[in-house]
Structures are given as C-alpha cells and as structure tokens.
Design a protein around this motif. Structure first.
Motif, short mmCIF file in Angstrom:
data_model
loop_
_atom_site.label_atom_id
_atom_site.label_comp_id
_atom_site.label_asym_id
_atom_site.label_seq_id
_atom_site.Cartn_x
_atom_site.Cartn_y
_atom_site.Cartn_z
N PRO A 8 21.83 -2.89 53.14
CA PRO A 8 23.11 -2.59 52.49
C PRO A 8 24.10 -3.74 52.63
O PRO A 8 24.04 -4.53 53.57
CB PRO A 8 23.60 -1.38 53.29
N GLY A 9 25.05 -3.80 51.68
CA GLY A 9 26.10 -4.80 51.81
C GLY A 9 26.99 -4.79 50.60
O GLY A 9 26.77 -4.04 49.64
N SER A 10 28.00 -5.67 50.65
CA SER A 10 28.90 -5.81 49.51
C SER A 10 28.32 -6.80 48.50
O SER A 10 28.52 -6.65 47.30
CB SER A 10 30.27 -6.32 49.99
N PHE A 11 27.69 -7.86 49.00
CA PHE A 11 27.03 -8.85 48.15
C PHE A 11 27.96 -9.35 47.03
O PHE A 11 27.58 -9.41 45.87
CB PHE A 11 25.72 -8.29 47.54
N LEU A 37 27.14 -1.73 47.91
CA LEU A 37 28.21 -0.75 48.13
C LEU A 37 29.25 -0.79 47.01
O LEU A 37 29.77 -1.86 46.68
CB LEU A 37 28.92 -1.02 49.46
N LYS A 42 38.19 -1.96 47.90
CA LYS A 42 38.14 -3.42 47.83
C LYS A 42 38.25 -3.89 46.39
O LYS A 42 37.84 -3.18 45.48
CB LYS A 42 36.80 -3.93 48.41
N PHE A 69 25.33 2.12 45.78
CA PHE A 69 25.56 3.39 46.47
C PHE A 69 27.04 3.51 46.79
O PHE A 69 27.76 2.51 46.86
CB PHE A 69 24.70 3.53 47.72
N GLY A 71 29.66 6.38 49.29
CA GLY A 71 29.51 7.37 50.36
C GLY A 71 28.84 6.77 51.57
O GLY A 71 28.80 5.55 51.74
N LEU A 72 28.28 7.64 52.39
CA LEU A 72 27.73 7.20 53.67
C LEU A 72 26.34 6.57 53.52
O LEU A 72 25.47 7.12 52.84
CB LEU A 72 27.61 8.39 54.63
N LEU A 73 26.15 5.47 54.21
CA LEU A 73 24.84 4.82 54.24
C LEU A 73 23.79 5.76 54.86
O LEU A 73 22.65 5.83 54.40
CB LEU A 73 24.96 3.53 55.06
N ARG A 87 20.12 -5.53 58.82
CA ARG A 87 21.35 -6.32 58.73
C ARG A 87 21.07 -7.70 59.29
O ARG A 87 20.34 -7.85 60.28
CB ARG A 87 22.47 -5.66 59.54
N MET A 101 28.62 -0.32 64.02
CA MET A 101 28.13 0.33 62.81
C MET A 101 26.75 0.95 63.05
O MET A 101 26.47 2.07 62.63
CB MET A 101 28.04 -0.70 61.67
N MET A 104 27.09 4.05 65.10
CA MET A 104 27.67 5.14 64.32
C MET A 104 26.62 5.70 63.36
O MET A 104 26.51 6.93 63.19
CB MET A 104 28.90 4.65 63.57
N ASN A 105 25.85 4.83 62.75
CA ASN A 105 24.78 5.31 61.86
C ASN A 105 23.73 6.09 62.65
O ASN A 105 23.18 7.07 62.14
CB ASN A 105 24.15 4.14 61.10
O1 PNS Z 1 28.38 -6.77 53.31
P1 PNS Z 1 29.25 -5.90 54.17
O2 PNS Z 1 30.61 -5.71 53.53
O3 PNS Z 1 29.34 -6.42 55.58
O4 PNS Z 1 28.53 -4.47 54.24
C1 PNS Z 1 29.12 -3.39 54.93
C2 PNS Z 1 28.33 -2.09 54.67
C3 PNS Z 1 28.15 -1.85 53.19
C4 PNS Z 1 26.97 -2.19 55.33
C5 PNS Z 1 29.13 -0.93 55.34
O5 PNS Z 1 30.46 -1.01 54.97
C6 PNS Z 1 28.58 0.45 54.96
O6 PNS Z 1 27.50 0.81 55.33
N1 PNS Z 1 29.39 1.23 54.21
C7 PNS Z 1 29.02 2.53 53.73
C8 PNS Z 1 29.94 3.63 54.28
C9 PNS Z 1 29.45 4.10 55.61
O7 PNS Z 1 28.34 4.55 55.79
N2 PNS Z 1 30.36 4.04 56.62
C10 PNS Z 1 30.05 4.38 57.99
C11 PNS Z 1 29.23 3.24 58.58
S1 PNS Z 1 29.29 3.23 60.27
#
Ligand code: PNS
Length: 165
Positions: A8-11, A37, A42, A69, A71-73, A87, A101, A104-105
C-alpha cells in the motif's frame, strides 16, 4: 495456499524505490497487489486513476495487480485474504512511523504480518515528496522515477505552476 501481499501507499508518484520494493516482493509472494490510497485529506499531484495507470505502465511485464483503496488497510487485507503487507524501509527515520503502523494493523488484524523490505542502496534516498520538490524547483529527476512518470511530472508542473508538496 497462494500467498498474496499488499503493497500500500500514496504513490504520488511511483518512484524507482517503489519499483525496487515491488520486484523484491514479487520474489517472495505468489501475488503482489499495489494498493493506491485514495485520501481525500491530501491534495495529490495525480488523481488515483492517474496513479494507477502510471503504476500499471511502469509494472508492465511484472506479475502485479494495481488497484485503489479507501478506508482501513486491515479491512482491504481481510477482503483480499492477504498474507502480508509489504513496506519499504529506507532507514532509521522511516522506522518509528512504520513500526507504529504495523503494530496498529496487527491490532486491527492479528493474522496480518507486515514485512519490511530494504530497497537497494542506489534507490534508498528517493521519496515521492523529494521528487515533487525537485520538479517544482526545476531540477532533474532522471533515473529516480520511470521515464514516463518523469515526463508526466514535468507536464504537471507546467500545468499547475509552483505548488506546495
Ligand atoms: O505512501 P504512504 O503515504 O507512506 O502510505 C501510507 C499508507 C497508505 C500505507 C497508510 O496511510 C495507510 O495504510 N492508510 C490506510 C488507512 C489505515 O488503514 N489507517 C490505519 C493504519 S495504522
């Protein structure tokens, strides 16, 4: 059992550092899904569909799916029955936020592992934020992003003028 990894990422935009991580993940997992994402908070340079199209083009020939995507990863991982989240870890400054992160995931989805991959040293200094800063200030990002993305960045800069990144 087929092992699927989410990357996952912003890319905004994809860089050669991201491509390095995608190639490494492809050697470890049966399938890699690059998950872009959609973050309404943003203001990206490229829309999510533009980012998806640029990543698909850059990953042509690799066994990679690209999708958006929101919402939540952890929920996406559940829906896709993913084994892991991948990552890239460029250095110590990435570590704290990534550790938080990942923990938390894990809290949200205890079966989901986060796998950190170390990019090749020659791409370890690249970030999307720095890429946009260099382009904004008129510098060259050749060799740091795929050629097609380099062209898109310059077009976008000319289209939007100087902007904050
Ligand atoms: O490329 P980035 O901006 O570093 O990616 C961050 C990303 C997309 C991995 C993170 O923001 C994400 O997973 N967002 C989804 C929302 C989510 O699940 N939030 C709780 C994560 S602890």
């Amino acid at each position: 059992m087929s092992r699927l990894a989410l990357y996952p990422g912003s890319f905004d935009p994809l860089t050669n550092g991201h491509l390095d991580v995608i190639a490494r993940a492809g050697r470890l997992f049966d399938r890699v899904v690059v998950a872009v994402l959609i973050n309404p908070a943003k203001q990206p340079w490229f829309t999510a569909p533009e980012r998806v199209a640029m990543i698909r083009e850059a990953c042509a020939g690799l066994a990679v799916d690209v999708e958006t995507f929101d919402g939540l990863l952890a929920e996406l991982a559940r829906r896709r029955q993913a084994t892991a989240v991948v990552r890239g870890l460029r250095g110590a400054s990435d570590f704290d936020a990534e550790r938080q992160m990942a923990q938390m995931n894990r809290h949200l989805h205890p079966d989901l592992e986060t796998v950190f991959l170390l990019p090749a040293p020659e791409v370890g200094h690249i970030s999307s934020t720095l890429i946009k800063e260099i382009v904004t200030l008129g510098g060259s990002v050749a060799g740091l992003v795929p050629r097609a993305i380099e062209a898109r960045l310059h077009e976008r800069r000319e289209g939007v003028g100087t902007r904050h990144v």
